[in-house]
Design an enzyme around this catalytic site. Structure first.
Site, PDB file in Angstrom:
ATOM      1  CG  ASP A 282      -6.325  -2.855   8.408  1.00  0.00           C
ATOM      2  OD1 ASP A 282      -5.995  -3.958   7.926  1.00  0.00           O
ATOM      3  OD2 ASP A 282      -7.370  -2.681   9.090  1.00  0.00           O
TER       4      ASP A 282
ATOM      5  CG  ASP B  44     -11.473  -5.945   5.594  1.00  0.00           C
ATOM      6  OD1 ASP B  44     -11.326  -5.559   4.415  1.00  0.00           O
ATOM      7  OD2 ASP B  44     -11.630  -7.135   5.907  1.00  0.00           O
TER       8      ASP B  44
ATOM      9  NE  ARG C 247      -3.856 -14.141  12.615  1.00  0.00           N
ATOM     10  CZ  ARG C 247      -5.053 -13.951  12.061  1.00  0.00           C
ATOM     11  NH1 ARG C 247      -5.180 -13.983  10.737  1.00  0.00           N
ATOM     12  NH2 ARG C 247      -6.110 -13.733  12.792  1.00  0.00           N
TER      13      ARG C 247
HETATM   14 MG   LIG Z   1      -9.071  -3.512   9.842  1.00  0.00          MG
HETATM   15 ZN   LIG Z   2       1.240 -14.919   7.426  1.00  0.00          ZN
END
Ligand SMILES: [Mg+2]
Ligand SMILES: [Zn+2]
Length: 163
Positions: free
Chosen positions: A11, A13, A105
Site C-alpha cells: 500500500d 500511504d 478500489r
Molecule cells: Mg494506507
Molecule cells: Zn477503481
C-alpha cells in the site's frame, strides 16, 4: 512456460510514505518513510515490489493524474537511490460517490489482479502489506497473504512474516 515470480505488494500511504489522515493531495505533503533496508531485504529474498493504492482523490478532482505521476516518480526515485526498485504502481482512480463502483478500489482485488497478470506472479507465494483492513481483504480476495500494519509502522517489524 517460465516459472511464476513472487511479489510483495505495498500500500502507499502509511506504508511507503507518511499517512496524512486523508489523501495526500499535494506534493509538499508527501513524506517518504525510511523502509529502505527492509524492502532491500525483501528484494534480496527474490520478491518483486509493487505498489497498490486507492486514489479516489482523482475522482474528486483533488489532484490530477499528472500530479499523481509526479508523486509516484518521486517515490520511485527516492527508493531507487537507496537500492530499492518499486517496479510498478497500480492505482484506482475511482470513488463510488463520484464515478460509481469499480473492480479496483480496495477492498476489491482488481489492482492486485492487474499486477499478478502483468508480471506472471504466483499469488500463493506473494504478500500485501497495508495499514487498513481493506488492504488485507483485497489481498485475500486476490489469493495473496495480507499483512496488516499500523500506519507508518516500519516494515522491518513484519519481515519475519514473509518467508
Ligand atoms: Mg494506507
Ligand atoms: Zn477503481
Amino acid at each position: 512456460m517460465p516459472d511464476k515470480i513472487k511479489a510483495v505488494f505495498l500500500d502507499r500511504d502509511g506504508v511507503l510514505n507518511q499517512e496524512m489522515g486523508d489523501y495526500v493531495r499535494r506534493f509538499e505533503d508527501f513524506h517518504v518513510l525510511d523502509n529502505f533496508d527492509a524492502l532491500k531485504t525483501l528484494q534480496d529474498r527474490g520478491y518483486m515490489l509493487l505498489v497498490a493504492t486507492n486514489q479516489g482523490g482523482l475522482a474528486k478532482g483533488w489532484y490530477t493524474e499528472e500530479e499523481l505521476a509526479k508523486m509516484h516518480a518521486h517515490l520511485k526515485q527516492v527508493y531507487h537511490e537507496h537500492g530499492v526498485e518499486l517496479t510498478d504502481f497500480f492505482y484506482c482512480p475511482h470513488h463510488p460517490n463520484f464515478t460509481g463502483d469499480c473492480d479496483c478500489r480496495k477492498p476489491k482485488p482488481g489492482l492486485l489482479l492487474q499486477g499478478i497478470a502483468k508480471y506472471n506472479i504466483d499469488p500463493s507465494k506473494s504478500y500485501f502489506i497495508g495499514d487498513r483492513e481493506r488492504d488485507v481483504e483485497a489481498g485475500t480476495a486476490a489469493g495473496v497473504k495480507g499483512i496488516l500494519i499500523d500506519s507508518d509502522q516500519p516494515i522491518s517489524t513484519v519481515l519475519d512474516l514473509i518467508l
